[in-house]
Scaffold this active site. Structure first.
Site, PDB file in Angstrom:
ATOM      1  N   CYS A  96       0.826  -1.215   0.000  1.00 17.84           N
ATOM      2  CA  CYS A  96       0.000   0.000   0.000  1.00 17.84           C
ATOM      3  C   CYS A  96       0.857   1.260   0.000  1.00 17.84           C
ATOM      4  CB  CYS A  96      -0.871   0.042   1.246  1.00 17.84           C
ATOM      5  SG  CYS A  96      -1.920  -1.386   1.415  1.00 17.84           S
TER       6      CYS A  96
ATOM      7  N   ARG B 288       5.547  -0.005  -5.769  1.00 20.10           N
ATOM      8  CA  ARG B 288       5.454  -0.787  -4.532  1.00 20.10           C
ATOM      9  C   ARG B 288       4.593  -2.035  -4.698  1.00 20.10           C
ATOM     10  NH1 ARG B 288       6.212   3.139   0.162  1.00 20.10           N
ATOM     11  NH2 ARG B 288       4.912   1.805   1.430  1.00 20.10           N
TER      12      ARG B 288
ATOM     13  N   TRP C 299      -2.784  -2.800  -1.486  1.00 18.72           N
ATOM     14  CA  TRP C 299      -2.349  -4.189  -1.692  1.00 18.72           C
ATOM     15  C   TRP C 299      -3.133  -4.985  -0.647  1.00 18.72           C
ATOM     16  CZ3 TRP C 299       0.163  -8.049   1.127  1.00 18.72           C
ATOM     17  CH2 TRP C 299       0.752  -9.076   0.369  1.00 18.72           C
TER      18      TRP C 299
ATOM     19  N   ASN D 214      -2.154   2.635   5.688  1.00 18.47           N
ATOM     20  CA  ASN D 214      -1.195   1.551   5.413  1.00 18.47           C
ATOM     21  C   ASN D 214      -0.996   0.780   6.710  1.00 18.47           C
ATOM     22  OD1 ASN D 214      -0.774   2.514   2.896  1.00 18.47           O
ATOM     23  ND2 ASN D 214       1.416   2.913   3.128  1.00 18.47           N
ATOM     24  N   GLY D 215      -0.877  -0.527   6.619  1.00 18.48           N
ATOM     25  CA  GLY D 215      -0.629  -1.320   7.821  1.00 18.48           C
ATOM     26  C   GLY D 215      -1.802  -2.245   8.108  1.00 18.48           C
TER      27      GLY D 215
ATOM     28  N   GLU E  85      18.689 -17.410  -5.127  1.00 20.75           N
ATOM     29  CA  GLU E  85      18.256 -16.157  -5.755  1.00 20.75           C
ATOM     30  C   GLU E  85      17.772 -16.406  -7.194  1.00 20.75           C
ATOM     31  OE1 GLU E  85      17.455 -13.365  -4.815  1.00 20.75           O
ATOM     32  OE2 GLU E  85      17.642 -12.043  -6.533  1.00 20.75           O
TER      33      GLU E  85
ATOM     34  N   LYS F 158      14.033 -15.536  -8.448  1.00 21.27           N
ATOM     35  CA  LYS F 158      13.743 -14.664  -9.598  1.00 21.27           C
ATOM     36  C   LYS F 158      12.773 -15.356 -10.542  1.00 21.27           C
ATOM     37  CE  LYS F 158      14.645 -11.603  -8.524  1.00 21.27           C
ATOM     38  NZ  LYS F 158      15.290 -11.183  -7.343  1.00 21.27           N
TER      39      LYS F 158
ATOM     40  N   GLU G  23       9.219 -15.553  -8.970  1.00 21.15           N
ATOM     41  CA  GLU G  23       8.551 -14.248  -8.841  1.00 21.15           C
ATOM     42  C   GLU G  23       7.972 -13.755 -10.147  1.00 21.15           C
ATOM     43  OE1 GLU G  23      11.923 -11.894  -7.161  1.00 21.15           O
ATOM     44  OE2 GLU G  23      10.361 -11.180  -5.805  1.00 21.15           O
TER      45      GLU G  23
ATOM     46  N   HIS H 197      19.384 -35.691  -0.880  1.00 20.57           N
ATOM     47  CA  HIS H 197      18.632 -35.977   0.347  1.00 20.57           C
ATOM     48  C   HIS H 197      17.141 -35.701   0.198  1.00 20.57           C
ATOM     49  CE1 HIS H 197      22.360 -36.683   2.519  1.00 20.57           C
ATOM     50  NE2 HIS H 197      22.838 -35.678   1.803  1.00 20.57           N
TER      51      HIS H 197
ATOM     52  N   LYS I 295       6.697  -4.311  -3.934  1.00 17.62           N
ATOM     53  CA  LYS I 295       8.124  -3.957  -3.915  1.00 17.62           C
ATOM     54  C   LYS I 295       8.610  -3.773  -2.485  1.00 17.62           C
ATOM     55  CE  LYS I 295      12.043  -2.749  -5.729  1.00 17.62           C
ATOM     56  NZ  LYS I 295      12.860  -3.894  -6.153  1.00 17.62           N
TER      57      LYS I 295
HETATM   58  O1  M6R Z   1      13.371  -3.861   0.380  1.00 17.31           O
HETATM   59  P1  M6R Z   1      13.917  -5.138   0.961  1.00 17.31           P
HETATM   60  O2  M6R Z   1      15.245  -5.485   0.422  1.00 17.31           O
HETATM   61  O3  M6R Z   1      13.902  -5.127   2.456  1.00 17.31           O
HETATM   62  O4  M6R Z   1      12.899  -6.240   0.499  1.00 17.31           O
HETATM   63  C1  M6R Z   1      13.021  -7.566   0.903  1.00 17.31           C
HETATM   64  C2  M6R Z   1      12.200  -8.481   0.035  1.00 17.31           C
HETATM   65  O5  M6R Z   1      10.843  -8.149   0.138  1.00 17.31           O
HETATM   66  C3  M6R Z   1      12.618  -8.413  -1.419  1.00 17.31           C
HETATM   67  O6  M6R Z   1      13.964  -8.715  -1.591  1.00 17.31           O
HETATM   68  C4  M6R Z   1      11.774  -9.384  -2.275  1.00 17.31           C
HETATM   69  O7  M6R Z   1      12.113 -10.695  -1.958  1.00 17.31           O
HETATM   70  C5  M6R Z   1      11.968  -9.063  -3.755  1.00 17.31           C
HETATM   71  N1  M6R Z   1      10.728  -9.177  -4.432  1.00 17.31           N
HETATM   72  C6  M6R Z   1      12.974  -9.911  -4.410  1.00 17.31           C
HETATM   73  O8  M6R Z   1      13.031  -9.795  -5.786  1.00 17.31           O
END
Ligand code: M6R
Length: 614
Positions: A2, A27, A78, A104-105, A487, A491, A494, A510, A609
């Site tokens: 949000c 965001r 959101w 927000n929150g 990672e 990616k 996501e 395992h 974001k």
């Molecule tokens: O802003 P931050 O680095 O604290 O965010 C942490 C995660 O939310 C962020 O890395 C998230 O996993 C991304 N979508 C990764 O691509």
């Protein structure tokens, strides 16, 4: 997640608020809305599920834009409580329709408050926790007959959870009230104009005079004047106005179709910027740590805490710090750190990593570490963000605004900072010589190698497209490259919505090996290092079960060529740079698979974001 933008001044608020909403789009959100006090003393509320451009379209059709009196609040939602539809989107109003609020929150005790209000014949329209808060303010204003300010204060004193709110009341048209607890809120001031944002992005275009509201504070803007108070008491607090030196360039994708693609390419500059000015003939300068360095270098245990991609960077940091500085490092998800029994005390150093600097769990972990008396170090990309303000000291990753929801350039900048930190610690603890530090930091050469990898983009694309229809992937690496595997898998998940898992290559036996069949692509990250022969055995194990093998390596060995269905060769370099180069390959690999599926990689479904709720 949000986002909030609000304006109080003498101009028409719509262009300012709509521009602000666009600034907040990065965001991640699923609906947007705006409320404005009209010249005729009414409140006009317009909300829409979907994108800000859909809201804009609706406003054009309603032709209400000219009717603004100068105050308005806007929000990107959101969904947390209730579906992402028009009714649940913000702003929400109280039963009388006089008071309107964006939030927000999460209001955690919304249920008992809702029941109480229902017992007073208050009718609810949405499924949200937010409506409960605005109805409670309305209850104090309409039923208890408190004034507007007291009503907001009384309501906030009764809610638990996290909030950043802005409230308008058509019965007090000269007033706008903002308050925060847990969720950040920023006030921008420019002569007779006031701006409120959930971060500075919707504000910096208008003013650089900023007050970061502290936790449990309220800003009450009344006419051309304003005061800051605590939520508990109506006593004016000092106005801590900061002049920020932070520009957000106009969002421009340049020649790229997506920000993510642009940001992958920007890594040539962002890695360079992160190192530039921090390395000279005497060693590594991390000015932001200067005051605390004597204590940091003596630490006998370091904690790293973060979420998502930043947590993966933390795992790489652990490996580098333990390797160069021989200090044990414990890495923990911030969401676990905040509740686990963590052995942090006033001898501890806690490094918090965050691109946005606003991740709720990471902030809670920092608070916990601060309370325990630890030295808190932020590795963060956004100056002025909560992480940068709430840690004792820190180092900025200098990669500029990251717009794509999937973190790319911030990750490689984070590991660059961790590399500098690990080398500096190693040197300060007399474990590395000046010359060996220098040898590690041949970054000009390193940047050239990033360019070489980016030149392989078309080859990477070709390989990615071969596997775009797979439903599951395994990513496997060892040592420093295990987090790279994690990672790479994150990616892909996501942005392409394909299931992928990262594992330490040998761990695959395992359990995960049960998944392997002739349809399953397995991405191996294989530097020519001490585990090289071992990882070849791991590849053989998958090969003999007919799994498809994709290898990313700096070795020209025939063995690998023979084992691989596809191989991406990256230039020879040091361990740290190998990690960076392999990561860039995996970013492009995921990007091309996602784009082939026609997914908006900048705003993938369900993701935000900046995750500002627990
Ligand atoms: O802003 P931050 O680095 O604290 O965010 C942490 C995660 O939310 C962020 O890395 C998230 O996993 C991304 N979508 C990764 O691509």
């Amino acid at each position: 997640m949000c986002g909030i933008v609000a304006y109080k001044g003498y101009k028409n608020c719509y262009p300012i608020l709509l521009n602000g909403l666009h600034r907040l789009e990065y965001r991640g959100y699923d609906s947007a809305g705006v409320a404005c006090l009209t010249k005729h003393g009414k409140l006009s509320i317009t909300k829409k599920s979907g994108k800000v451009k859909h809201l804009e379209q609706l406003l054009k059709n309603k032709d209400i834009i000219q009717d603004c009196r100068g105050s308005g609040i806007a929000h990107t939602r959101w969904a947390t409580h209730g579906k992402p539809n028009q009714i649940n989107s913000h702003p929400h109003k109280d039963q009388s329709g006089d008071i309107v609020l964006v939030h927000n929150g999460i209001i955690e005790n919304y249920d008992p408050i809702k029941k109480f209000l229902q017992s007073k014949k208050v009718k609810f329209k949405s499924e949200t926790d937010t409506e409960v808060l605005v109805q409670l303010i309305g209850y104090f204003f309409q039923n208890v007959k408190l004034d507007f300010q007291q009503s907001v204060r009384a309501a906030l004193q009764r809610v638990d959870g996290a909030y950043g709110i802005v409230v308008l009341n058509k019965k007090s048209p000269d007033m706008m009230i903002a308050a925060r607890k847990g969720s950040p809120l920023v006030l921008g001031i420019k002569d007779k104009e006031f701006f409120v944002g959930s971060d500075i992005s919707p504000i910096v275009k208008h003013t650089q005079n900023i007050i970061y509201l502290e936790d449990a504070q309220m800003a009450i803007i009344d006419g051309n004047d304003y005061k800051i108070t605590s939520i508990d008491k109506d006593v004016s607090l000092p106005k801590k106005v900061e002049k920020i030196d932070y520009k957000i360039d106009d969002y421009d994708k340049g020649k790229f179709k997506f920000f993510m693609h642009k940001e992958i390419h920007e890594q040539i500059e962002t890695i360079n910027n992160t190192i530039k000015g921090r390395v000279n003939k005497d060693g590594i300068l991390l000015q932001g740590l200067f005051k605390y360095w004597p204590a940091i270098k003596r630490a006998d245990k370091i904690f790293i805490t973060a979420c998502g991609t930043s947590w993966h960077a933390g795992l790489i940091g652990k490996n580098l710090i333990e390797r160069f500085a021989e200090v044990p490092v414990h890495v923990e998800y911030a969401s676990e750190f905040r509740y686990n029994k963590t052995l942090v005390d006033n001898n501890s150093v806690v490094i918090a990593i965050s691109q946005s600097g606003e991740t709720a769990d990471t902030l809670a972990a920092i608070h916990k570490a601060n309370e325990a008396g630890a030295i808190t170090v932020g590795i963060c990309n956004v100056p002025g963000s909560s992480v940068s303000r709430e840690t004792n000291c820190g180092v900025f990753t200098r990669c500029g605004h990251e717009v794509g929801v999937a973190s790319t350039k911030a990750f490689t900048a984070q590991i660059t900072v961790l590399y500098l930190l690990a080398l500096k610690l190693g040197r300060s603890r007399n474990l590395l010589t000046k010359n060996s530090v220098k040898a590690h930091l041949d970054y000009k050469n390193a940047i050239k190698k990033v360019k070489l990898v980016l030149r392989k983009e078309l080859d990477i694309k070709k390989i990615a497209l071969k596997y775009k229809n797979a439903s599951d992937f395994l990513y496997l690496g060892r040592g420093l490259n295990f987090p790279v595997a994690l990672e790479g898998a994150l990616k892909l998940k996501e942005i392409s919505y394909i299931h992928a898992e990262g594992y330490p290559a040998a761990e695959m036996k395992h359990g995960p090996i049960a998944l392997v069949d002739e349809d399953m692509p397995n991405v191996f990250i294989v530097p020519k290092d001490k585990t090289y022969d071992k990882i070849i055995s791991n590849i053989e194990e998958i090969k003999s079960r007919k799994g498809k093998i994709i290898i990313i390596t700096d070795s020209r060995d025939k063995i690998l060529k023979n084992l691989a269905n596809d191989l991406i060769l990256i230039p020879k370099t040091n361990h740290y740079m190998f990690v960076v180069l392999a990561t860039i390959v995996l970013q492009l690999f995921a990007y091309y698979i996602a784009v082939s599926k026609k997914i908006n990689v900048d705003q993938p479904r369900n993701l935000a974001k900046s995750v500002t709720v627990e």
